[in-house]
Design an enzyme around this catalytic site. Structure first.
Site, PDB file in Angstrom:
ATOM      1  N   ASP A   1       0.789  -1.226  -0.031  1.00  0.00           N
ATOM      2  CA  ASP A   1       0.032   0.182  -0.021  1.00  0.00           C
ATOM      3  C   ASP A   1       1.037   1.330  -0.057  1.00  0.00           C
ATOM      4  O   ASP A   1       2.173   1.194  -0.056  1.00  0.00           O
ATOM      5  CB  ASP A   1      -1.037  -0.089   1.253  1.00  0.00           C
TER       6      ASP A   1
ATOM      7  N   GLU B   1       0.098   4.291   1.794  1.00  0.00           N
ATOM      8  CA  GLU B   1      -0.079   5.499   3.161  1.00  0.00           C
ATOM      9  C   GLU B   1       0.849   5.397   3.974  1.00  0.00           C
ATOM     10  O   GLU B   1       1.306   6.258   4.622  1.00  0.00           O
ATOM     11  CB  GLU B   1      -1.596   5.355   3.664  1.00  0.00           C
TER      12      GLU B   1
ATOM     13  N   HIS C   1      -2.295  -0.185  -3.813  1.00  0.00           N
ATOM     14  CA  HIS C   1      -2.884   1.330  -3.619  1.00  0.00           C
ATOM     15  C   HIS C   1      -3.713   1.666  -4.557  1.00  0.00           C
ATOM     16  O   HIS C   1      -3.377   1.593  -5.841  1.00  0.00           O
ATOM     17  CB  HIS C   1      -1.592   2.038  -3.096  1.00  0.00           C
TER      18      HIS C   1
ATOM     19  N   HIS D   1      -1.803   1.222   6.559  1.00  0.00           N
ATOM     20  CA  HIS D   1      -2.115   2.129   7.591  1.00  0.00           C
ATOM     21  C   HIS D   1      -2.905   1.590   8.461  1.00  0.00           C
ATOM     22  O   HIS D   1      -3.589   0.370   8.339  1.00  0.00           O
ATOM     23  CB  HIS D   1      -2.679   3.410   6.674  1.00  0.00           C
TER      24      HIS D   1
ATOM     25  N   HIS E   1      -7.804   4.384   7.728  1.00  0.00           N
ATOM     26  CA  HIS E   1      -9.128   4.004   7.024  1.00  0.00           C
ATOM     27  C   HIS E   1      -9.149   2.602   6.682  1.00  0.00           C
ATOM     28  O   HIS E   1      -8.216   1.980   6.716  1.00  0.00           O
ATOM     29  CB  HIS E   1      -9.456   4.800   5.661  1.00  0.00           C
TER      30      HIS E   1
ATOM     31  N   GLU F   1      -7.313  -3.161   7.112  1.00  0.00           N
ATOM     32  CA  GLU F   1      -6.925  -4.003   5.937  1.00  0.00           C
ATOM     33  C   GLU F   1      -5.824  -4.694   6.231  1.00  0.00           C
ATOM     34  O   GLU F   1      -5.728  -5.934   5.472  1.00  0.00           O
ATOM     35  CB  GLU F   1      -6.398  -2.688   4.904  1.00  0.00           C
TER      36      GLU F   1
END
Length: 302
Positions: free
Chosen positions: A36, A38, A88, A132, A144, A163
């Site tokens: 990802d 972030e 991502h 994240h 998130h 996630e």
């Protein structure tokens, strides 16, 4: 003497890779990397993670470099094959020409296994890079779960998850453990709390949703390299993250409309005005439903 000469010949052929049949018989040592953005060093806002952001092109380089650091450390530790999931945004962030051979990349969406597409029982371990914190976490940069625009809460069997746990549970279905995570300090704390004593590489310290104290890319790669080596050095100490089946997957939307429409499906139960539940036989089945629920648009292009 003749037998000894034959033995020497075989050893020489092995050393120079001239016996492909024997080489093929060796057990592959495979690593899966879900990447990802972030949680990459320096990322603090959408200016780094969206294609429209003024720093996005630079941070694609940084994200790719962090993945390459894991790849290089993994190959040095004896890994023979690596699959990287570009997990991502649009799934088209990593600069694939910068990766070495023996690496393949999963790109774009939709995918039946979401951020873990391509995982199976043949892998020795999973690295969650640049992840994240979850949407229910009060700290963490860009916190998130799956969709910052649509979802306010996600639960598996009544447990709030992010996630990282979802990816770990998909890998766990195949008996593959998460061995390392990278991101901000809150992400590493969150996932070590859920997954156990996985290795963690902290590349920044969250001050809020849009701020952090961060390592430079060079120092972040040093931390990631060291964590990868530690993780692969104690591979047998990790256990897959498994969830009980059938899997109750609850999605709480920020708007009631998605919950309203999804409740028209006979396989979906509406829990309250904003929440739906899908009961799946296992995590791959749950993943397919969630991918549909989060990404489907009536006006999707062909």
């Amino acid at each position: 003497m003749k037998d000894r000469s034959s033995l020497y010949a075989v050893l020489a052929m092995l050393a120079f890779g001239l016996l492909p049949g024997l080489a093929a018989a060796q057990t592959p040592f495979k690593l899966y990397i879900s990447a990802d953005m972030e949680g990459v060093a320096g990322v603090v806002s959408d200016q780094q993670i969206l294609p429209s952001g003024f720093e996005y092109s630079r941070f694609r380089e940084f994200m790719t470099a962090e993945v390459n650091t894991v790849i290089e450390a993994a190959f040095a530790a004896g890994v023979t094959e690596i699959v990287v999931s570009d997990s991502h945004g649009n799934g088209q962030n990593l600069l694939i020409e910068k990766f070495p051979k023996k690496v393949s990349v999963v790109r774009s969406w939709p995918r039946p296994l979401m951020m873990m597409e391509g995982i199976d029982a043949s892998f020795a371990g999973v690295v969650l890079l640049g992840y994240h914190t979850s949407t229910h976490n009060e700290a963490g940069v860009r916190a998130h779960t799956l969709s910052s625009a649509r979802l306010a809460d996600v639960r598996i069997n009544d447990k709030q998850v992010g996630e990282g746990e979802i990816s770990a549970a998909i890998a766990g279905h195949f008996g593959v453990p998460v061995i390392m995570v990278t991101g901000d300090d809150q992400l590493v704390k969150e996932l070590q709390g859920s997954l156990g004593n996985v290795e963690g590489a902290v590349v920044k310290w969250a001050h809020g949703f849009h701020s952090a104290r961060t390592l430079t890319p060079a120092e972040a790669n040093d931390a990631i390299r060291a964590a990868t080596a530690r993780a692969l050095g104690r591979l047998k100490s990790f256990k897959p993250y498994k969830v009980a089946t059938p899997v109750r997957f609850d999605l709480r939307f920020k708007s009631y409309r998605q919950a309203d429409m999804l409740s028209y499906l006979p396989i979906v139960e509406r829990i309250d005005s904003h929440t739906v539940r899908y009961v799946a036989k296992d995590m791959p089945a749950a993943s397919k439903f969630v991918e549909f629920a989060v990404t489907y648009e009536a006006d999707m292009d062909p």
